[in-house]
Design a protein around this motif. Structure first.
Motif, PDB file in Angstrom:
ATOM      1  N   ALA A  17       0.838  -1.204   0.000  1.00  0.00           N
ATOM      2  CA  ALA A  17       0.000   0.000   0.000  1.00  0.00           C
ATOM      3  C   ALA A  17       0.872   1.254   0.000  1.00  0.00           C
ATOM      4  CB  ALA A  17      -0.937  -0.011   1.205  1.00  0.00           C
ATOM      5  N   MET A  18       1.929   1.255   0.792  1.00  0.00           N
ATOM      6  CA  MET A  18       2.841   2.406   0.826  1.00  0.00           C
ATOM      7  C   MET A  18       3.559   2.545  -0.517  1.00  0.00           C
ATOM      8  SD  MET A  18       4.179   4.980   2.334  1.00  0.00           S
ATOM      9  CE  MET A  18       4.098   4.927   4.092  1.00  0.00           C
ATOM     10  N   ALA A  19       3.974   1.437  -1.100  1.00  0.00           N
ATOM     11  CA  ALA A  19       4.649   1.474  -2.404  1.00  0.00           C
ATOM     12  C   ALA A  19       3.716   2.061  -3.464  1.00  0.00           C
ATOM     13  CB  ALA A  19       5.113   0.079  -2.810  1.00  0.00           C
ATOM     14  N   GLU A  20       2.455   1.675  -3.431  1.00  0.00           N
ATOM     15  CA  GLU A  20       1.491   2.220  -4.393  1.00  0.00           C
ATOM     16  C   GLU A  20       1.315   3.724  -4.203  1.00  0.00           C
ATOM     17  OE1 GLU A  20      -1.477  -1.392  -5.569  1.00  0.00           O
ATOM     18  OE2 GLU A  20      -1.833  -0.429  -3.629  1.00  0.00           O
ATOM     19  N   GLN A  21       1.300   4.176  -2.950  1.00  0.00           N
ATOM     20  CA  GLN A  21       1.167   5.609  -2.679  1.00  0.00           C
ATOM     21  C   GLN A  21       2.382   6.376  -3.208  1.00  0.00           C
ATOM     22  OE1 GLN A  21       0.597   6.002   1.518  1.00  0.00           O
ATOM     23  NE2 GLN A  21      -1.544   5.366   1.456  1.00  0.00           N
ATOM     24  N   CYS A  53      15.052   2.158 -12.017  1.00  0.00           N
ATOM     25  CA  CYS A  53      13.636   1.998 -12.357  1.00  0.00           C
ATOM     26  C   CYS A  53      13.508   2.220 -13.855  1.00  0.00           C
ATOM     27  CB  CYS A  53      12.770   2.983 -11.575  1.00  0.00           C
ATOM     28  SG  CYS A  53      11.008   2.660 -11.733  1.00  0.00           S
ATOM     29  N   ILE A  54      13.354   1.121 -14.591  1.00  0.00           N
ATOM     30  CA  ILE A  54      13.386   1.150 -16.054  1.00  0.00           C
ATOM     31  C   ILE A  54      12.427   0.103 -16.595  1.00  0.00           C
ATOM     32  CG2 ILE A  54      15.361  -0.440 -16.088  1.00  0.00           C
ATOM     33  CD1 ILE A  54      16.369   1.071 -18.549  1.00  0.00           C
ATOM     34  N   ASP A  73       6.921  -1.782  -7.888  1.00  0.00           N
ATOM     35  CA  ASP A  73       7.895  -2.792  -7.447  1.00  0.00           C
ATOM     36  C   ASP A  73       9.145  -2.132  -6.875  1.00  0.00           C
ATOM     37  OD1 ASP A  73       6.195  -4.806  -8.317  1.00  0.00           O
ATOM     38  OD2 ASP A  73       7.249  -5.099 -10.214  1.00  0.00           O
ATOM     39  N   TYR A  74       9.600  -1.089  -7.520  1.00  0.00           N
ATOM     40  CA  TYR A  74      10.792  -0.360  -7.087  1.00  0.00           C
ATOM     41  C   TYR A  74      10.635   0.090  -5.632  1.00  0.00           C
ATOM     42  CZ  TYR A  74      14.321   3.401  -7.114  1.00  0.00           C
ATOM     43  OH  TYR A  74      15.378   4.219  -6.827  1.00  0.00           O
ATOM     44  N   PHE A  75       9.511   0.750  -5.352  1.00  0.00           N
ATOM     45  CA  PHE A  75       9.293   1.245  -3.993  1.00  0.00           C
ATOM     46  C   PHE A  75       9.031   0.116  -3.007  1.00  0.00           C
ATOM     47  CE2 PHE A  75       8.484   5.344  -6.130  1.00  0.00           C
ATOM     48  CZ  PHE A  75       9.425   6.077  -5.444  1.00  0.00           C
ATOM     49  N   TYR A  76       8.344  -0.932  -3.441  1.00  0.00           N
ATOM     50  CA  TYR A  76       8.090  -2.064  -2.552  1.00  0.00           C
ATOM     51  C   TYR A  76       9.413  -2.657  -2.060  1.00  0.00           C
ATOM     52  CZ  TYR A  76       6.549  -6.538  -0.773  1.00  0.00           C
ATOM     53  OH  TYR A  76       6.337  -7.624   0.031  1.00  0.00           O
TER      54      TYR A  76
END
Length: 86
Positions: A17-21, A53-54, A73-76
């Motif tokens: 959820a945080m990664a999506e935000q 992130c590419i 995915d990058y943030f997760y």
């Protein structure tokens, strides 16, 4: 052991959820048209502010959509590395 698994799943849901935000924020995007060894064109999209992130795609829109997915995915995984780092 069973409560640990439940806690891990809850933590993963919270991280997701945080990664999506974080991924929903606006990031400067660079898209380049490339040519593969067969001479076919494709697009490579990156966020210079998010190293590594590419994404790519056969069309501009596909590359941008794949980059949006890669951003989550990058943030997760950044969050996972931060939370579980020693």
């Amino acid at each position: 052991p069973h409560s640990i698994n439940r806690r891990m799943i809850q933590m993963n849901d919270q991280q997701w959820a945080m990664a999506e935000q974080l991924a929903a924020r606006h990031y400067f995007t660079v898209v380049n048209r490339e040519k593969n060894e067969n001479g076919e064109h494709y697009y490579v999209a990156t966020h210079p502010d998010l190293p590594g992130c590419i994404a790519d795609g056969q069309t501009l829109e596909e590359a941008k959509q794949e980059l949006a997915n890669a951003r989550v995915d990058y943030f997760y995984f950044l969050l996972e590395d931060f939370i579980f780092s020693d």
